[in-house]
Design an enzyme around this catalytic site. Sequence first.
Site, PDB file in Angstrom:
ATOM      1  N   CYS A  34       0.815  -1.221   0.000  1.00  0.00           N
ATOM      2  CA  CYS A  34       0.000   0.000   0.000  1.00  0.00           C
ATOM      3  C   CYS A  34       0.850   1.274   0.000  1.00  0.00           C
ATOM      4  O   CYS A  34       1.578   1.561   0.951  1.00  0.00           O
ATOM      5  CB  CYS A  34      -0.925   0.015   1.213  1.00  0.00           C
ATOM      6  SG  CYS A  34      -1.993   1.486   1.267  1.00  0.00           S
ATOM      7  N   CYS A  93      -3.182  11.244 -15.971  1.00  0.00           N
ATOM      8  CA  CYS A  93      -2.257  12.154 -15.301  1.00  0.00           C
ATOM      9  C   CYS A  93      -0.826  11.658 -15.421  1.00  0.00           C
ATOM     10  O   CYS A  93      -0.546  10.481 -15.263  1.00  0.00           O
ATOM     11  CB  CYS A  93      -2.639  12.266 -13.828  1.00  0.00           C
ATOM     12  SG  CYS A  93      -1.601  13.405 -12.889  1.00  0.00           S
ATOM     13  N   ASP A 115      -1.651  12.879  -5.153  1.00  0.00           N
ATOM     14  CA  ASP A 115      -1.881  11.739  -4.273  1.00  0.00           C
ATOM     15  C   ASP A 115      -0.584  11.093  -3.831  1.00  0.00           C
ATOM     16  O   ASP A 115      -0.484  10.549  -2.727  1.00  0.00           O
ATOM     17  CB  ASP A 115      -2.746  10.712  -5.027  1.00  0.00           C
ATOM     18  CG  ASP A 115      -3.379   9.695  -4.098  1.00  0.00           C
ATOM     19  OD1 ASP A 115      -3.518   9.991  -2.902  1.00  0.00           O
ATOM     20  OD2 ASP A 115      -3.759   8.609  -4.577  1.00  0.00           O
TER      21      ASP A 115
END
Length: 359
Positions: free
Chosen positions: A24, A255, A277
């Site tokens: 993650c 992006c 992000d």
Amino acid sequence: MAVKTISVMIKPASSLCNLRCRYCFYADISENRTVASNGVMSEETTDIIIDRIAEALEGKGTANVSFQGGEPTVAGLPYFIHFAEKMKEYPDIKVNYALQTNGTLINEEWVKFFADNHFLIGVSLDGYKLNMDHFRFDAENRSVYYTILDNIRLLKKHKVDFNILTVVTKDLAKHAKALLRFYKDNRFQFVQLIPCLPGFHESTDAFALTVNEYASFYIEFFDEWLKELKNGNPISVNLFENLYGMAHGQPPYQCGMLGMCMMQYVIESNGDTYPCDFYCLDEYLLGNLHEHSFNDFNASQTAKKFIADSKCTKKPCETCRYVKMCSGGCRRQNICYLTDEECAYQKVLDHVLPVLSRM
């Protein structure tokens, strides 16, 4: 100054998540800042975000609103119901909703809400069960594979648009054919492939792709994808669609494909806002929406420096024949495919562009 369109990414549950995925990236990001989790977003902060969106648009325009995490559904369905209802106070703003989820917590009620509000859902699913169970599981190390497949069936039942989001790890990169077959067997028609990243302050790790692994995976996957396309089984793959458009003179929608960062306005659950992000870190904090507007963020030195620093300066770009097309690609992701010695992206483009140009 008013804009016609604004895009924001909201993290209503901050870095909170009910899974414990081994790779993650947002867990890594959150652990590298002063406050790892800001908890679930309050109604007050939610309302301020919406008012700031309306302020930027001067009450009229388009708002592209995506929700990510952590796991955004941890915030609970009432959060999203409130958001959608509050947004309706600005009837001249068209809202395009998207939500990225691990797909484990949704049910019939959730899915009906998504359908009623025209959400585009990204479901994280790392292919077939053997690979999925190795990397993605709950806090008790239990498999969530069949739960996700069941909830995808709910999305289909209620005609909710969705994409499958797959993180391509070092292990999965060896099995491009099996992954493509999995998509075909399950009739998944919209796919996003996401290269696994090493930790923010690292260049390699046990799961992230090397340059050669990146190139070999995408080349093999493309060849299998092309076979299925010719056999009448088209699968929409975001990278290939972007490259097809670029081969025909169109700008990419993904992006980072042009090698220059733009403001994403990633909003943490306390209102803290970051430019991307991948960079929700203390040193990239633009400010908090409780005190600042989006125009304030744009004018900040942090934002200007972030954009200026995004230009790729690695050596292969100096002589690459594709440099005007990608300019080194995504600032954060290019660690997987671009070093000072070689570029996997160049190898992939050599292989796929001649084909895509003729299509």
